[in-house]
Design a protein around this motif. Structure first.
Motif, mmCIF file in Angstrom:
data_model
loop_
_atom_site.group_PDB
_atom_site.id
_atom_site.type_symbol
_atom_site.label_atom_id
_atom_site.label_comp_id
_atom_site.label_asym_id
_atom_site.label_seq_id
_atom_site.Cartn_x
_atom_site.Cartn_y
_atom_site.Cartn_z
ATOM 1 N N ARG A 127 -2.597 5.909 -31.672
ATOM 2 C CA ARG A 127 -3.711 6.622 -31.716
ATOM 3 C C ARG A 127 -3.785 7.801 -32.813
ATOM 4 N NH1 ARG A 127 -7.037 5.208 -27.558
ATOM 5 N NH2 ARG A 127 -6.174 4.338 -25.644
ATOM 6 N N LEU A 128 -3.131 7.706 -33.682
ATOM 7 C CA LEU A 128 -3.040 8.497 -34.937
ATOM 8 C C LEU A 128 -3.328 7.790 -36.177
ATOM 9 C CD1 LEU A 128 0.008 10.864 -34.135
ATOM 10 C CD2 LEU A 128 -2.536 11.393 -33.672
ATOM 11 N N ARG A 129 -3.569 8.323 -37.367
ATOM 12 C CA ARG A 129 -3.865 7.617 -38.554
ATOM 13 C C ARG A 129 -2.173 7.491 -38.923
ATOM 14 N NH1 ARG A 129 -7.854 11.398 -39.291
ATOM 15 N NH2 ARG A 129 -6.627 12.889 -40.405
ATOM 16 N N ILE A 130 -2.039 6.359 -39.816
ATOM 17 C CA ILE A 130 -0.540 6.334 -40.328
ATOM 18 C C ILE A 130 -0.117 7.301 -41.060
ATOM 19 C CG2 ILE A 130 0.749 4.716 -41.976
ATOM 20 C CD1 ILE A 130 -1.346 2.445 -41.471
ATOM 21 N N ALA A 131 -0.850 7.997 -42.015
ATOM 22 C CA ALA A 131 -0.129 9.266 -42.327
ATOM 23 C C ALA A 131 0.388 10.354 -41.367
ATOM 24 C CB ALA A 131 -1.182 9.777 -43.560
ATOM 25 N N GLN A 132 -0.417 10.208 -40.462
ATOM 26 C CA GLN A 132 -0.213 11.502 -39.459
ATOM 27 C C GLN A 132 1.129 10.941 -38.674
ATOM 28 O OE1 GLN A 132 -3.864 11.050 -37.276
ATOM 29 N NE2 GLN A 132 -4.302 13.508 -37.574
ATOM 30 N N GLY A 133 1.276 9.967 -38.241
ATOM 31 C CA GLY A 133 2.461 9.435 -37.429
ATOM 32 C C GLY A 133 3.551 9.638 -38.460
ATOM 33 N N ARG A 134 3.399 9.193 -39.676
ATOM 34 C CA ARG A 134 4.744 9.264 -40.746
ATOM 35 C C ARG A 134 5.126 10.920 -41.007
ATOM 36 N NH1 ARG A 134 2.658 5.036 -45.476
ATOM 37 N NH2 ARG A 134 3.446 3.260 -44.467
ATOM 38 N N ALA A 135 4.029 11.642 -41.070
ATOM 39 C CA ALA A 135 4.444 13.191 -41.126
ATOM 40 C C ALA A 135 5.036 13.758 -39.919
ATOM 41 C CB ALA A 135 2.822 13.799 -41.336
ATOM 42 N N ILE A 136 4.523 13.178 -38.714
ATOM 43 C CA ILE A 136 5.453 13.612 -37.456
ATOM 44 C C ILE A 136 6.641 13.201 -37.450
ATOM 45 C CG2 ILE A 136 5.421 13.531 -34.693
ATOM 46 C CD1 ILE A 136 2.446 13.590 -35.067
ATOM 47 N N ARG A 137 6.915 11.964 -37.764
ATOM 48 C CA ARG A 137 8.303 11.444 -37.801
ATOM 49 C C ARG A 137 9.291 12.198 -38.846
ATOM 50 N NH1 ARG A 137 5.985 6.221 -38.612
ATOM 51 N NH2 ARG A 137 7.516 5.966 -40.335
ATOM 52 N N GLN A 138 8.673 12.376 -39.821
ATOM 53 C CA GLN A 138 9.419 13.229 -40.896
ATOM 54 C C GLN A 138 9.770 14.634 -40.368
ATOM 55 O OE1 GLN A 138 10.751 12.183 -43.794
ATOM 56 N NE2 GLN A 138 11.576 13.968 -44.156
ATOM 57 N N ARG A 139 9.007 15.313 -39.969
ATOM 58 C CA ARG A 139 9.317 16.758 -39.355
ATOM 59 C C ARG A 139 10.368 16.733 -38.377
ATOM 60 N NH1 ARG A 139 3.514 17.439 -39.210
ATOM 61 N NH2 ARG A 139 3.524 17.123 -36.768
ATOM 62 N N ILE A 140 10.171 15.387 -37.423
ATOM 63 C CA ILE A 140 11.121 15.404 -36.334
ATOM 64 C C ILE A 140 12.709 15.355 -37.143
ATOM 65 C CG2 ILE A 140 11.995 13.986 -34.567
ATOM 66 C CD1 ILE A 140 9.226 13.548 -33.765
ATOM 67 N N ALA A 141 12.613 14.413 -38.112
ATOM 68 C CA ALA A 141 13.846 14.267 -38.762
ATOM 69 C C ALA A 141 14.360 15.267 -39.410
ATOM 70 C CB ALA A 141 13.716 12.886 -39.641
ATOM 71 N N GLU A 142 13.516 16.362 -40.054
ATOM 72 C CA GLU A 142 13.996 17.230 -40.828
ATOM 73 C C GLU A 142 14.198 18.459 -39.899
ATOM 74 O OE1 GLU A 142 10.620 18.287 -43.078
ATOM 75 O OE2 GLU A 142 10.905 16.805 -44.685
ATOM 76 N N ARG A 143 13.870 18.636 -38.780
ATOM 77 C CA ARG A 143 14.392 19.563 -37.703
ATOM 78 C C ARG A 143 15.293 19.107 -36.840
ATOM 79 N NH1 ARG A 143 8.152 21.700 -36.029
ATOM 80 N NH2 ARG A 143 7.629 22.370 -38.138
ATOM 81 N N HIS A 144 15.491 18.070 -36.322
ATOM 82 C CA HIS A 144 16.274 17.632 -35.382
ATOM 83 C C HIS A 144 17.228 16.455 -35.823
ATOM 84 C CE1 HIS A 144 13.832 20.090 -32.624
ATOM 85 N NE2 HIS A 144 12.927 19.223 -33.361
ATOM 86 N N GLY A 145 17.168 15.879 -36.763
ATOM 87 C CA GLY A 145 18.005 14.767 -37.365
ATOM 88 C C GLY A 145 19.149 15.358 -38.252
#
Length: 314
Positions: A127-145
């Motif tokens: 239920r998000l735009r593709i760019a929104q989903g990618r941005a969330i995944r990137q933030r999770i990777a940067e903060r928790h990966g």
């Protein structure tokens, strides 16, 4: 340093053209860098893949005590773990497919780093735009990966399943999505999302297993099996494939499932690779417009009914 002289035609520059977005070590588009949790979930890795002048692929791996496993996983992302020597023969036997192969320089599908990451991506992007989903995944990777540097390129991997289970709140991610992510993480740790295992299962069984995950319906399950595990010999049952076959073979109407199975029999054992070429060709065509609005259809995606889902993995 690991290296491979792959089987069958492949052009990394061409892969970047269609499925770009990878960081580079600055030596041009003939190298790509990626980071991911290594299946088995004991570590994460960063891998730089570079295509040599003779066509072979070199890999530089950092961040993991098992560089061979990380290199193999990176090759799988590019469908280079599959013997593609018979791929051109499919085009010679079926001139329509042969034309698509030449137009796209024998492009191979690009996959998610693992079925685990595919499942997480579908849940996070729902239920998000593709760019929104990618941005969330990137933030999770940067903060928790894990942060890993390979060949001077600094990358962040998506969290391992163990680390994901430790997260209880993530900005922009609902409580329900977090519950779904935790279910995916537990399934990955249990081995239920192992790439090789999903490829080897019969298609119906693989889909059924993935659909047991919380929040994963038929559409997402097919995406996880096709784009995460990378099943090679399957045909997605979706509108773009049906209309593409209708156009490519100049049929009088959209084909039913039986007709699709008959037509695509000549694509074996690379039916998914051929379907990707067909879909790319269709997406380059102008969208149909009705009353000034672009027509959109919600598709149900299924694997081809007659395939065994084992693919052609080498």
């Amino acid at each position: 340093m690991s290296c491979i002289t792959w089987l069958g035609p492949f052009d990394l520059l061409n892969q970047n053209r269609y499925f770009g977005g990878w960081p580079s070590a600055g030596t041009g588009r003939h190298d790509v860098a990626m980071a991911f949790p290594v299946e088995g979930w004991q570590s994460s890795a960063a891998v730089l893949l570079r295509q040599r002048a003779d066509g072979g692929i070199d890999g530089t791996v950092a961040g993991t005590p098992d560089p061979d496993a990380a290199f193999r996983q990176a090759l799988a992302v590019l469908s280079l773990d599959v013997d593609g020597t018979g791929y051109p023969e499919v085009g010679r036997a079926d001139p329509a497919i042969g034309g698509l192969q030449r137009d796209h320089n024998y492009l191979r599908p690009v996959l998610f780093h693992s079925p685990y990451e595919a499942a997480c991506a579908f849940v996070l992007g729902h239920r998000l735009r593709i760019a929104q989903g990618r941005a969330i995944r990137q933030r999770i990777a940067e903060r928790h990966g894990d942060q890993i540097t390979v060949a001077g390129v600094r990358l962040h991997s998506f969290p391992t399943p163990q680390r994901l289970l430790e997260l209880h709140t993530v900005p922009g991610v609902s409580e329900e999505k977090m519950r779904r992510l935790h279910g995916i993480a537990r399934a990955a740790l249990d081995g239920d999302l192992d790439r090789r295992r999903l490829r080897e299962l019969p298609a119906v069984e693989a889909l059924g297993q993935v659909r047991r995950l919380r929040g994963i319906g038929e559409f997402f399950a097919a995406g996880i099996v096709l784009r995460g595990a990378g099943v090679v010999d399957a045909v997605p049952d979706e509108r773009i494939t049906r209309t593409g076959i209708e156009r490519l073979y100049q049929l009088p109407s959209e084909p039913d499932r039986a007709r699709i199975e008959a037509i695509t029999a000549s694509w074996r054992p690379y039916r998914m690779w051929c379907a990707v070429l067909l879909q790319l060709s269709e997406r380059r065509r102008p969208s149909k417009v009705h009353g000034g609005r672009t027509a959109r259809t919600q598709d149900t995606v299924r694997l081809g009914g007659s395939g065994d889902g084992s693919g052609a993995a080498g």
